[in-house]
Every structure is written in C-alpha cells, then in structure tokens.
Design a protein around this motif. Structure first.
Motif, PDB file in Angstrom:
ATOM      1  N   VAL A 156     105.613 104.727  43.850  1.00  0.00           N
ATOM      2  CA  VAL A 156     105.017 105.467  42.942  1.00  0.00           C
ATOM      3  C   VAL A 156     104.850 105.446  41.438  1.00  0.00           C
ATOM      4  N   ASP A 157     106.242 106.024  40.855  1.00  0.00           N
ATOM      5  CA  ASP A 157     106.985 105.720  40.246  1.00  0.00           C
ATOM      6  C   ASP A 157     106.385 104.022  39.308  1.00  0.00           C
ATOM      7  N   VAL A 193     102.153 104.972  38.698  1.00  0.00           N
ATOM      8  CA  VAL A 193     102.104 105.967  37.909  1.00  0.00           C
ATOM      9  C   VAL A 193     102.175 105.128  36.960  1.00  0.00           C
ATOM     10  N   ARG A 253     103.324 113.927  34.742  1.00  0.00           N
ATOM     11  CA  ARG A 253     103.663 112.752  36.169  1.00  0.00           C
ATOM     12  C   ARG A 253     104.009 113.224  37.302  1.00  0.00           C
ATOM     13  N   ARG A 254     104.362 114.659  37.382  1.00  0.00           N
ATOM     14  CA  ARG A 254     105.146 115.204  38.582  1.00  0.00           C
ATOM     15  C   ARG A 254     103.553 115.010  39.442  1.00  0.00           C
ATOM     16  N   ASN A 304     102.691 111.617  40.768  1.00  0.00           N
ATOM     17  CA  ASN A 304     103.480 110.750  41.939  1.00  0.00           C
ATOM     18  C   ASN A 304     103.025 111.841  43.172  1.00  0.00           C
ATOM     19  N   ASP A 305     103.087 113.439  43.284  1.00  0.00           N
ATOM     20  CA  ASP A 305     102.812 113.905  44.331  1.00  0.00           C
ATOM     21  C   ASP A 305     101.187 113.524  44.950  1.00  0.00           C
ATOM     22  N   LEU A 319     109.486 106.011  46.391  1.00  0.00           N
ATOM     23  CA  LEU A 319     109.153 106.308  45.587  1.00  0.00           C
ATOM     24  C   LEU A 319     109.357 105.732  44.418  1.00  0.00           C
ATOM     25  N   GLY A 336     101.452 109.810  46.535  1.00  0.00           N
ATOM     26  CA  GLY A 336     102.101 109.635  47.126  1.00  0.00           C
ATOM     27  C   GLY A 336     101.629 110.011  48.077  1.00  0.00           C
TER      28      GLY A 336
END
Length: 169
Positions: free
Chosen positions: A55-56, A59, A36-37, A40-41, A52, A44
């Motif tokens: 974006v979350d 995702v 997930r990170r 998200n990156d 944020l 982004g």
C-alpha cells in the motif's frame, strides 16, 4: 519586408492565466496528496489483500506519477499558450478544446456545490480544495475569454495575412 505584429495585451494575459490555472491545479493536487494517511486508508479499503508495504509503495508511486503528470500539463499549457501568443492558430484551437473541457468539468463541480449541500462538499473535500477548484474554474474562463477577445481575434487574422502562402481572409 514582412510586417511584425505585436500580440495584444489580452492574448498575453490569456497566456498568464493559463499558466496560473495550471499552477493552481498543481497546488490543489499537492494539498490532496499531502494527506498520506488518507491515501493509505483509501487504498487499503479498495484493495484489502495488499500488505502495508505494498500500500505504501502504491501510494508513493501514485504521488510521483500524479505530480509528474501535473508538471507535464503545466509544460503543455506553457508551450501551447506560447505558440498561441506567436499567432499559431492550431495552438489556440487545442487550448480552446482543453480549456473548454476544464471549464465544463468546473461547471459540473460548481453545479454540484449549488445543487448539493455545499457544507457536505466542503467537509468531504476541504475548503482549500473547493477554493482552488473555483479559482481554476475562474482562471480558465478568463483565459478563454481573453483568447477570443476582439483584439486577440484581430491579431490572429493579421498573423494569417502576413504568413507566406496565406491569402487574406
């Protein structure tokens, strides 16, 4: 009285291979979505104007939609392979087209591994992704081969002859 034809073991194996390939593809997607990170990156960077929270949310939607799509693909291949085992010719044609596209894309991936630096590709995708891609490729090739094995072809000819309105080939 109509003759009852039993599907050959190669055709039954082909069905299992199609389903195994789809499940392996689902596992690959789950591993990819587990980061997930990273997702998200990536989002982004692609859309820096998003907050944020946006974006979350995007995702989350992508994860749900991707898994739902994969489950739909599994259901489609299960249904098509079941119809193929029943001797339905058009289902075999559809599986051939879809499987051929998958094999073609898999072949491009394998060529990319060979032509490029395998270490770079593995570093970018991860060993699990590369391994699952190779497994899916192998399962698809085997499923196609079993679907057109001489025993499978003979079965389809036999089914065609026993269906009402069909003339012997």
């Amino acid at each position: 009285m109509t003759e009852v034809l039993i599907p050959p073991r190669q055709l039954l194996l082909s069905r299992r291979l199609w389903i195994a390939s789809c499940v392996a593809g689902l596992v690959a997607v789950i591993f990819r979505l587990a980061d997930r990170r990273g997702l998200n990156d990536m989002l982004g960077q692609l859309a820096p104007q998003l907050t944020l929270g946006q974006v979350d949310g995007a995702v989350n939607l992508a994860v749900v939609m991707t898994v739902a799509l994969r489950l739909g693909v599994i259901a489609l291949f299960w249904w098509l392979s079941t119809r193929t085992v029943q001797g339905v010719e058009w289902a075999r044609v559809v599986l051939t087209v879809l499987g051929g596209m998958s094999v073609g894309l898999g072949l491009l991936g394998v060529l990319g591994l060979v032509a490029g630096s395998a270490a770079t590709v593995v570093a970018q995708l991860g060993i699990i992704q590369v391994t699952l891609s190779v497994v899916v490729f192998g399962l698809d090739v085997a499923a196609l081969a079993m679907m057109f094995h001489p025993n499978s072809r003979a079965y389809f000819i036999g089914v065609r002859r026993t269906r009402p309105g069909n003339t012997p080939a």
